[in-house]
Design a protein around this motif. Structure first.
Motif, PDB file in Angstrom:
ATOM      1  N   ILE A 191       0.838  -1.201   0.000  1.00 28.33           N
ATOM      2  CA  ILE A 191       0.000   0.000   0.000  1.00 28.33           C
ATOM      3  C   ILE A 191       0.872   1.250   0.000  1.00 28.33           C
ATOM      4  N   VAL A 192       1.874   1.248   0.860  1.00 25.68           N
ATOM      5  CA  VAL A 192       2.770   2.408   0.944  1.00 25.68           C
ATOM      6  C   VAL A 192       3.510   2.618  -0.369  1.00 25.68           C
ATOM      7  N   SER A 193       3.913   1.510  -0.994  1.00 27.47           N
ATOM      8  CA  SER A 193       4.634   1.612  -2.258  1.00 27.47           C
ATOM      9  C   SER A 193       3.785   2.249  -3.348  1.00 27.47           C
ATOM     10  N   LYS A 194       2.460   1.972  -3.330  1.00 26.81           N
ATOM     11  CA  LYS A 194       1.575   2.568  -4.327  1.00 26.81           C
ATOM     12  C   LYS A 194       1.415   4.068  -4.119  1.00 26.81           C
ATOM     13  N   ILE A 195       1.530   4.495  -2.861  1.00 30.88           N
ATOM     14  CA  ILE A 195       1.409   5.931  -2.564  1.00 30.88           C
ATOM     15  C   ILE A 195       2.738   6.642  -2.775  1.00 30.88           C
ATOM     16  N   ASP A 196       3.792   6.044  -2.251  1.00 30.35           N
ATOM     17  CA  ASP A 196       5.133   6.620  -2.318  1.00 30.35           C
ATOM     18  C   ASP A 196       5.802   6.131  -3.598  1.00 30.35           C
ATOM     19  N   SER A 197       5.780   6.935  -4.632  1.00 30.90           N
ATOM     20  CA  SER A 197       6.239   6.510  -5.955  1.00 30.90           C
ATOM     21  C   SER A 197       7.712   6.117  -5.985  1.00 30.90           C
ATOM     22  N   GLY A 198       8.509   6.609  -5.066  1.00 29.80           N
ATOM     23  CA  GLY A 198       9.932   6.270  -5.076  1.00 29.80           C
ATOM     24  C   GLY A 198      10.277   5.026  -4.289  1.00 29.80           C
ATOM     25  N   ALA A 199       9.274   4.428  -3.615  1.00 33.39           N
ATOM     26  CA  ALA A 199       9.549   3.290  -2.742  1.00 33.39           C
ATOM     27  C   ALA A 199      10.028   2.076  -3.519  1.00 33.39           C
ATOM     28  N   ALA A 200       9.397   1.785  -4.656  1.00 35.18           N
ATOM     29  CA  ALA A 200       9.762   0.603  -5.437  1.00 35.18           C
ATOM     30  C   ALA A 200      11.193   0.707  -5.946  1.00 35.18           C
ATOM     31  N   LYS A 201      11.566   1.893  -6.381  1.00 40.26           N
ATOM     32  CA  LYS A 201      12.927   2.080  -6.881  1.00 40.26           C
ATOM     33  C   LYS A 201      13.947   1.904  -5.772  1.00 40.26           C
ATOM     34  N   ARG A 202      13.659   2.435  -4.585  1.00 45.24           N
ATOM     35  CA  ARG A 202      14.586   2.287  -3.468  1.00 45.24           C
ATOM     36  C   ARG A 202      14.722   0.815  -3.062  1.00 45.24           C
ATOM     37  N   ALA A 203      13.585   0.094  -3.085  1.00 45.09           N
ATOM     38  CA  ALA A 203      13.624  -1.324  -2.729  1.00 45.09           C
ATOM     39  C   ALA A 203      14.443  -2.113  -3.734  1.00 45.09           C
ATOM     40  N   ALA A 204      14.296  -1.783  -5.031  1.00 47.59           N
ATOM     41  CA  ALA A 204      15.060  -2.479  -6.068  1.00 47.59           C
ATOM     42  C   ALA A 204      16.551  -2.227  -5.915  1.00 47.59           C
ATOM     43  N   GLU A 205      16.918  -1.006  -5.583  1.00 45.13           N
ATOM     44  CA  GLU A 205      18.344  -0.677  -5.395  1.00 45.13           C
ATOM     45  C   GLU A 205      18.911  -1.446  -4.208  1.00 45.13           C
ATOM     46  N   LYS A 206      18.118  -1.573  -3.155  1.00 47.29           N
ATOM     47  CA  LYS A 206      18.564  -2.300  -1.969  1.00 47.29           C
ATOM     48  C   LYS A 206      18.759  -3.779  -2.282  1.00 47.29           C
ATOM     49  N   ILE A 207      17.844  -4.349  -3.062  1.00 51.08           N
ATOM     50  CA  ILE A 207      17.940  -5.760  -3.420  1.00 51.08           C
ATOM     51  C   ILE A 207      19.129  -6.005  -4.338  1.00 51.08           C
ATOM     52  N   ALA A 208      19.340  -5.109  -5.272  1.00 56.30           N
ATOM     53  CA  ALA A 208      20.438  -5.276  -6.228  1.00 56.30           C
ATOM     54  C   ALA A 208      21.799  -5.303  -5.539  1.00 56.30           C
ATOM     55  N   ALA A 209      21.875  -4.733  -4.354  1.00 51.24           N
ATOM     56  CA  ALA A 209      23.151  -4.690  -3.631  1.00 51.24           C
ATOM     57  C   ALA A 209      23.385  -5.930  -2.774  1.00 51.24           C
ATOM     58  N   LYS A 210      22.467  -6.891  -2.818  1.00 47.88           N
ATOM     59  CA  LYS A 210      22.611  -8.091  -1.987  1.00 47.88           C
ATOM     60  C   LYS A 210      23.809  -8.921  -2.448  1.00 47.88           C
ATOM     61  N   PRO A 211      24.482  -9.593  -1.510  1.00 49.64           N
ATOM     62  CA  PRO A 211      25.584 -10.482  -1.886  1.00 49.64           C
ATOM     63  C   PRO A 211      25.061 -11.767  -2.524  1.00 49.64           C
ATOM     64  N   VAL A 212      25.953 -12.607  -2.998  1.00 46.01           N
ATOM     65  CA  VAL A 212      25.579 -13.893  -3.588  1.00 46.01           C
ATOM     66  C   VAL A 212      25.039 -14.820  -2.493  1.00 46.01           C
ATOM     67  N   PHE A 213      23.917 -15.484  -2.792  1.00 41.74           N
ATOM     68  CA  PHE A 213      23.344 -16.446  -1.852  1.00 41.74           C
ATOM     69  C   PHE A 213      23.858 -17.848  -2.168  1.00 41.74           C
ATOM     70  N   ASP A 214      23.946 -18.668  -1.141  1.00 44.05           N
ATOM     71  CA  ASP A 214      24.198 -20.082  -1.385  1.00 44.05           C
ATOM     72  C   ASP A 214      22.944 -20.731  -1.945  1.00 44.05           C
ATOM     73  N   VAL A 215      21.802 -20.437  -1.316  1.00 40.04           N
ATOM     74  CA  VAL A 215      20.504 -20.935  -1.781  1.00 40.04           C
ATOM     75  C   VAL A 215      19.548 -19.756  -1.857  1.00 40.04           C
ATOM     76  N   LEU A 216      18.943 -19.564  -3.018  1.00 44.66           N
ATOM     77  CA  LEU A 216      17.908 -18.548  -3.178  1.00 44.66           C
ATOM     78  C   LEU A 216      16.604 -19.269  -3.466  1.00 44.66           C
ATOM     79  N   VAL A 217      15.632 -19.096  -2.588  1.00 42.80           N
ATOM     80  CA  VAL A 217      14.308 -19.706  -2.749  1.00 42.80           C
ATOM     81  C   VAL A 217      13.397 -18.687  -3.417  1.00 42.80           C
ATOM     82  N   VAL A 218      12.774 -19.081  -4.517  1.00 42.20           N
ATOM     83  CA  VAL A 218      11.858 -18.197  -5.233  1.00 42.20           C
ATOM     84  C   VAL A 218      10.438 -18.662  -4.944  1.00 42.20           C
ATOM     85  N   GLY A 219       9.742 -17.924  -4.101  1.00 41.57           N
ATOM     86  CA  GLY A 219       8.394 -18.300  -3.687  1.00 41.57           C
ATOM     87  C   GLY A 219       8.327 -18.475  -2.184  1.00 41.57           C
ATOM     88  N   GLY A 220       7.247 -17.982  -1.568  1.00 42.19           N
ATOM     89  CA  GLY A 220       7.157 -17.998  -0.114  1.00 42.19           C
ATOM     90  C   GLY A 220       5.978 -18.763   0.443  1.00 42.19           C
TER      91      GLY A 220
END
Length: 526
Positions: A191-220
């Motif tokens: 909800i906040v992301s839909k209101i705050d237009s810059g939130a999605a971009k900030r989240a993407a930048e934060k994710i892109a900076a993540k280190p390499v995972f040993d195991v990445l699970v896609v789906g929760g």
């Protein structure tokens, strides 16, 4: 209004209240107003920090009540009696208005406090909807944190005229400043992301900076949660990226076949899964949709947000979604009479005529539940007989307001441009077409795996399921899969959890055999 057990539980919760709370009720002489007044009196009797006043306000829905502070800094109202699934929303609102802190992430709470603008939210809910409380609770919290945000939670069954006027045919339905804002389950961050237009971009930048995972699970979902726990317990760097943590379990009402738990509900189980995963050192990246898988020595998962993640092994557990009929009118009238959750949206069709498409367990259970709400149910099954368990079929046959049509193929959903007014089906033996006049169509014809993004990357069956062997291995080295998105038969929660655990153990074995997992020291540094 409240029985003694609920009063005892609520009293214990209200001991956490540290600030005064004022309940302001707008009542009339109706039976529902009397029920609401009784509920509010019960609440006031349980804490000396809570007071009740009755206040006539022009234009305010009746019956309704606000939960606020004496200084008027909180604008939060329930237009309806928040029992059933919404009782938790009531308790949380009382606690948060009364000064008890939220468990949401500190940076997200600060983001809400800093929202610049005036936001008047309205949410239409039903007391039987398991997805509605998440939306109601998120918006209530926003109203508590920011004085420029208000929220009214409206029971659609209680305000039928309003629902008809606004053509609300699916819950939760959210309005912002009088205009449609969203439908379906939404978390606070979304909800906040839909209101705050810059939130999605900030989240993407934060994710892109993540280190390499040993195991990445896609789906929760259940498979992904189990995989994350089993991987994390091996001491390797584990991440989960999910469109919504909990997956389809969030849309499931009653769960009575999860071994050792006699009965639970989907959202409750999903919350327990997330809490269990968070007990370990697992990086959960929620509200992120995977877009592309790129194999290699380091496997890359690209996200729709523009970010990408890399891992030494990947476990695909993207689950499945409700299958659509793919007939003319279905998409046009989705949430305008075409629905997929009878528990959520059924109360909006009280006294109306509806159809259920599908004669398996889900379809027959939906027809049974709806028969107690609507005036008439027409169940349409493609096969020459119903496929539901016999005990369910016997119950269905005992209901006087249900008609079953077999050997029938739905060919069109019809409407007047604003909402559904019927459907067309073809009698398969004769080829004749028939039109049924009704106001709602509930589709219950099985599941479709969420694997379109994997086409031409991993081997898929002709039904779109990821092909796996007994170890959960896919056609791509280092990529494993588990749960409802795979060829493993019988789509059940308990099976998905077992398959997710197996996939994690296989991924760990793969890492041991092919490369050394990231050391604890490296993980700590990251």
């Amino acid at each position: 209004m409240l029985d003694q057990d609920l009063k005892t539980q609520l009293k214990a919760y209200l001991e956490r209240v540290t600030q005064p709370i004022e309940l302001a009720a707008a009542l009339d002489g109706s039976e529902k107003s009397a029920e609401m007044h009784s509920l509010l009196q019960d609440i006031v009797s349980l804490s000396d920090r809570i007071t009740l006043v009755e206040r006539e306000e022009p234009g305010v829905r009746t019956p309704s009540f606000t939960i606020g502070r004496p200084d008027g800094s909180v604008h939060l109202r329930f237009a309806g009696i928040p029992m059933g699934h919404e009782f938790t929303s009531l308790v949380l609102a009382l606690l948060q208005v009364g000064g008890h802190p939220s468990k949401e992430a500190a940076d997200l709470l600060e983001q809400v406090r800093n929202l610049d603008g005036d936001y008047a939210f309205e949410t239409y809910f039903s007391l039987s909807c398991q997805n509605c409380p998440d939306v109601v609770q998120a918006l209530n919290l926003m109203a508590v944190l920011n004085p420029r945000i208000s929220h009214v939670a409206i029971d659609g069954a209680l305000f039928q005229d309003e629902v008809e006027q606004r053509q609300v045919m699916s819950v939760p339905t959210i309005y912002l400043n009088g205009e449609p804002f969203g439908q379906g389950r939404m978390e606070l961050a979304e909800i906040v992301s839909k209101i705050d237009s810059g939130a999605a971009k900030r989240a993407a930048e934060k994710i892109a900076a993540k280190p390499v995972f040993d195991v990445l699970v896609v789906g929760g979902g259940p498979a992904g949660a189990a995989a994350a726990i089993y991987a994390a317990r091996k001491g390797i760097v584990t991440g989960v990226v999910a469109e919504r943590f909990g997956g389809q379990v969030l849309d499931t009402m009653g769960i009575e076949n999860f071994i050792s738990v006699q009965e639970t509900e989907g959202p409750k189980l999903a919350a327990q899964l997330e809490r269990h995963v968070r007990q370990y050192d697992v990086d959960i990246m929620n509200l992120q949709r995977a877009q592309k898988l790129i194999p290699g020595d380091l496997i890359e998962v690209q996200l729709e947000s523009g970010a990408s993640l890399k891992a030494r092994s990947v476990i695909l557990s993207t689950g499945a979604r409700w299958r659509q009929m793919n007939v003319p009118g279905e998409n046009e009238y989705r949430n305008k009479g075409v629905a997929y959750c009878p528990h959520c949206d059924g109360p909006l069709f009280k006294g109306k005529r509806v159809a259920v498409i599908g004669g398996g367990n889900s379809g027959v259970e939906a027809a049974i539940d709806l028969a107690g709400i609507v005036s008439h149910v027409t169940l349409i099954e493609f096969d020459h007989q119903l496929r539901a368990d016999e005990v369910l079929q016997r119950k269905l046959r005992s209901l006087p307001n249900v008609k079953v049509i077999v050997s029938a193929q739905t060919t069109e959903v019809t409407g007047d441009g604003r909402k559904v007014n019927g459907l067309v089906y073809q009698d398969r033996p004769s080829g004749e077409s028939h039109h049924v006049e009704l106001e709602g169509v509930f589709v219950q014809i099985g599941l479709l795996p969420n694997t379109e993004w994997l086409k031409d990357t991993v081997a898929l069956s002709n039904r779109g399921e990821i092909e796996v062997n007994a170890r959960g291995e896919t056609s791509v080295p280092g990529v494993f899969a588990a749960g409802d998105c795979t060829t493993v038969p019988y789509k059940q929660i308990v099976i998905a959890m077992g398959e997710g655990s197996k996939a994690a153990l296989s991924a760990f074995d793969h890492l041991i055999r092919t490369s050394a997992p990231t050391q604890d020291a490296t993980r700590a540094a990251a």
